[in-house]
Design a protein around this motif. Structure first.
Motif, mmCIF file in Angstrom:
data_model
loop_
_atom_site.group_PDB
_atom_site.id
_atom_site.type_symbol
_atom_site.label_atom_id
_atom_site.label_comp_id
_atom_site.label_asym_id
_atom_site.label_seq_id
_atom_site.Cartn_x
_atom_site.Cartn_y
_atom_site.Cartn_z
ATOM 1 N N ARG A 22 0.070 8.857 -5.328
ATOM 2 C CA ARG A 22 -0.551 8.029 -6.353
ATOM 3 C C ARG A 22 0.001 6.613 -6.232
ATOM 4 N NH1 ARG A 22 1.067 10.296 -11.516
ATOM 5 N NH2 ARG A 22 -0.324 12.008 -10.906
ATOM 6 N N ASP A 23 -0.893 5.652 -6.104
ATOM 7 C CA ASP A 23 -0.499 4.239 -6.038
ATOM 8 C C ASP A 23 0.561 3.962 -4.964
ATOM 9 O OD1 ASP A 23 -2.240 3.666 -8.166
ATOM 10 O OD2 ASP A 23 -0.696 4.142 -9.645
ATOM 11 N N GLY A 24 0.379 4.578 -3.809
ATOM 12 C CA GLY A 24 1.270 4.296 -2.683
ATOM 13 C C GLY A 24 2.594 5.022 -2.708
ATOM 14 N N LYS A 25 2.754 5.963 -3.645
ATOM 15 C CA LYS A 25 4.003 6.716 -3.754
ATOM 16 C C LYS A 25 3.719 8.208 -3.723
ATOM 17 C CE LYS A 25 6.385 3.315 -6.696
ATOM 18 N NZ LYS A 25 7.047 3.121 -8.016
ATOM 19 N N GLY A 71 -7.636 5.409 -2.584
ATOM 20 C CA GLY A 71 -6.795 4.243 -2.789
ATOM 21 C C GLY A 71 -5.337 4.554 -3.037
ATOM 22 N N SER A 72 -4.971 5.838 -2.957
ATOM 23 C CA SER A 72 -3.582 6.216 -3.221
ATOM 24 C C SER A 72 -2.674 5.986 -2.014
ATOM 25 C CB SER A 72 -3.500 7.684 -3.655
ATOM 26 O OG SER A 72 -4.012 8.546 -2.645
ATOM 27 N N GLY A 73 -3.274 5.747 -0.845
ATOM 28 C CA GLY A 73 -2.478 5.465 0.354
ATOM 29 C C GLY A 73 -2.444 6.583 1.380
ATOM 30 N N LYS A 74 -3.224 7.646 1.161
ATOM 31 C CA LYS A 74 -3.182 8.816 2.045
ATOM 32 C C LYS A 74 -3.544 8.479 3.491
ATOM 33 C CE LYS A 74 -6.342 11.146 -0.049
ATOM 34 N NZ LYS A 74 -6.796 10.018 -0.897
ATOM 35 N N SER A 75 -4.690 7.855 3.681
ATOM 36 C CA SER A 75 -5.149 7.569 5.043
ATOM 37 C C SER A 75 -4.266 6.532 5.721
ATOM 38 C CB SER A 75 -6.608 7.098 5.014
ATOM 39 O OG SER A 75 -7.468 8.173 4.665
ATOM 40 N N THR A 76 -3.765 5.567 4.958
ATOM 41 C CA THR A 76 -2.838 4.587 5.533
ATOM 42 C C THR A 76 -1.582 5.288 6.024
ATOM 43 O OG1 THR A 76 -3.648 2.837 4.079
ATOM 44 C CG2 THR A 76 -1.486 2.503 5.080
ATOM 45 N N LEU A 77 -1.065 6.208 5.209
ATOM 46 C CA LEU A 77 0.120 6.967 5.607
ATOM 47 C C LEU A 77 -0.158 7.748 6.893
ATOM 48 C CD1 LEU A 77 2.326 9.134 3.226
ATOM 49 C CD2 LEU A 77 1.814 9.824 5.548
ATOM 50 N N LEU A 78 -1.324 8.398 6.945
ATOM 51 C CA LEU A 78 -1.662 9.216 8.116
ATOM 52 C C LEU A 78 -1.745 8.364 9.383
ATOM 53 C CD1 LEU A 78 -2.620 12.254 8.752
ATOM 54 C CD2 LEU A 78 -4.872 11.205 8.996
ATOM 55 N N ILE A 132 0.826 -1.210 0.000
ATOM 56 C CA ILE A 132 0.000 0.000 0.000
ATOM 57 C C ILE A 132 0.859 1.259 0.000
ATOM 58 C CG2 ILE A 132 -1.839 1.249 1.207
ATOM 59 C CD1 ILE A 132 -2.683 -1.438 0.042
ATOM 60 N N LEU A 133 1.950 1.254 0.779
ATOM 61 C CA LEU A 133 2.904 2.364 0.788
ATOM 62 C C LEU A 133 4.239 1.853 0.277
ATOM 63 C CD1 LEU A 133 2.146 4.101 4.223
ATOM 64 C CD2 LEU A 133 1.216 4.655 1.964
ATOM 65 N N LYS A 134 4.842 2.615 -0.632
ATOM 66 C CA LYS A 134 6.022 2.126 -1.346
ATOM 67 C C LYS A 134 7.208 3.083 -1.178
ATOM 68 C CE LYS A 134 2.781 0.188 -4.700
ATOM 69 N NZ LYS A 134 2.251 0.240 -6.092
#
Length: 229
Positions: free
Chosen positions: A219-222, A43-50, A22-24
Motif C-alpha cells: 500500500r502506497d509503496g510500502k 498504484g501501490s507499487g507492485k509492478s514497479t517492485l517486480l 514509489i517504493l519506500k
C-alpha cells in the motif's frame, strides 16, 4: 539461506522539480521453490517492485541480491546475462512472436539464454516442456491459431525452458477467464514444485492466492502485511 533478497529498496521518479517516491524501503526474502504473490490496489507499487527485482529497471537506493551476488552494483552486461540465464518472465499477455511456431518460440528462448545444451538435447527438452504444459500436439501452430489460454501456456513454457531459478510474473492470468486462470496457475504451481523454481508474481485476483506459498500486501509503496498461506 535466501535465494533472492531486497534490502531497503527505494524508487523515486522525478517529474520536473517534483519527486515522487514509489517504493519506500522494501525488504523481501524469497526461498527456493516458493511462490510469492504481491497484492494491493493499483498504484501501490507492485509492478514497479517486480520490474526492479527482475533487473528491468534500477532502484534509486537499497540492495538487491541473488545467490549472494549483489545485482545493484553489477554492470549492465553482467545483469543482462543473469536475466537471460537465471530469470524467466511471464506477462499479462503472452507476447508471442507472430511468425514463429510454438516450438520455435522455445528455440528462440534457448538461443537468447545461450543454452549450453546440445541441439539434440534442446529438442528433447522442448518436447518435455511442451508436454508438461499440454502443448506438444500444437508444436507447429502459429500464435494466430491459438486460444488465449493456449498462448499463455506457451508463454509459461517459454519462460521456464532454460531452467530459470526465479520466475517473475506480472498479472499472468489477467487476460484469461476464470477457468483458464485456474489452469495456468495450477501449471505454474506444479512447475515451481517440480523444477524448484522461485516465483514472484503480481496479481489482483484473490482466487489465485490459493496457489501461492506467501502473500505480500502493498500500500502506497510500502509492505503492510506478509503472511504464509
Amino acid at each position: 539461506m535466501s535465494l533472492f533478497t531486497m534490502d531497503n529498496v527505494r524508487k523515486t521518479f522525478a517529474h520536473g522539480e517534483v519527486k515522487e517516491e514509489i517504493l519506500k524501503g522494501i525488504n523481501i526474502s524469497l526461498s527456493q521453490g516458493k511462490i510469492t504473490a504481491l497484492t494491493g490496489a493499483s498504484g501501490s507499487g507492485k509492478s514497479t517492485l517486480l520490474t526492479i527485482a527482475a533487473g528491468l529497471q534500477t532502484a534509486s537506493d537499497g540492495q538487491i541480491s541473488f545467490e549472494q551476488q549483489e545485482l545493484t552494483s553489477m554492470r549492465s552486461e553482467e545483469l543482462r546475462q543473469i536475466r537471460a540465464k537465471d530469470f524467466g518472465f511471464i506477462f499479462q499477455f503472452a507476447h508471442l512472436v507472430p511468425f514463429l511456431t510454438v516450438q520455435e518460440q522455445l528455440d528462440l528462448m534457448l538461443d537468447t539464454a545461450e543454452s549450453p545444451l546440445s541441439k539434440q538435447t534442446q529438442k528433447k527438452e522442448i518436447k518435455q516442456v511442451l508436454e508438461l504444459v499440454g502443448m506438444w500436439k500444437r508444436k507447429d501452430a502459429y500464435p494466430a491459431s491459438l486460444s488465449g489460454g493456449e498462448k499463455q501456456r506457451v508463454a509459461v513454457a517459454r519462460a521456464i525452458i532454460h531452467s530459470p531459478k526465479v520466475l517473475f510474473a506480472d498479472e499472468p492470468t489477467a487476460s484469461l477467464d476464470s477457468k483458464r486462470s485456474q489452469e495456468v496457475m495450477k501449471l505454474i504451481q506444479n512447475l515451481s514444485k517440480e523444477r524448484h523454481i522461485t516465483v514472484l508474481m503480481v496479481t489482483h485476483d484473490m482466487d489465485m492466492l490459493d496457489f501461492v506459498d506467501e502473500v505480500i500486501e502493498m500500500r502506497d509503496g510500502k509492505i503492510v502485511d506478509k503472511k504464509n498461506t
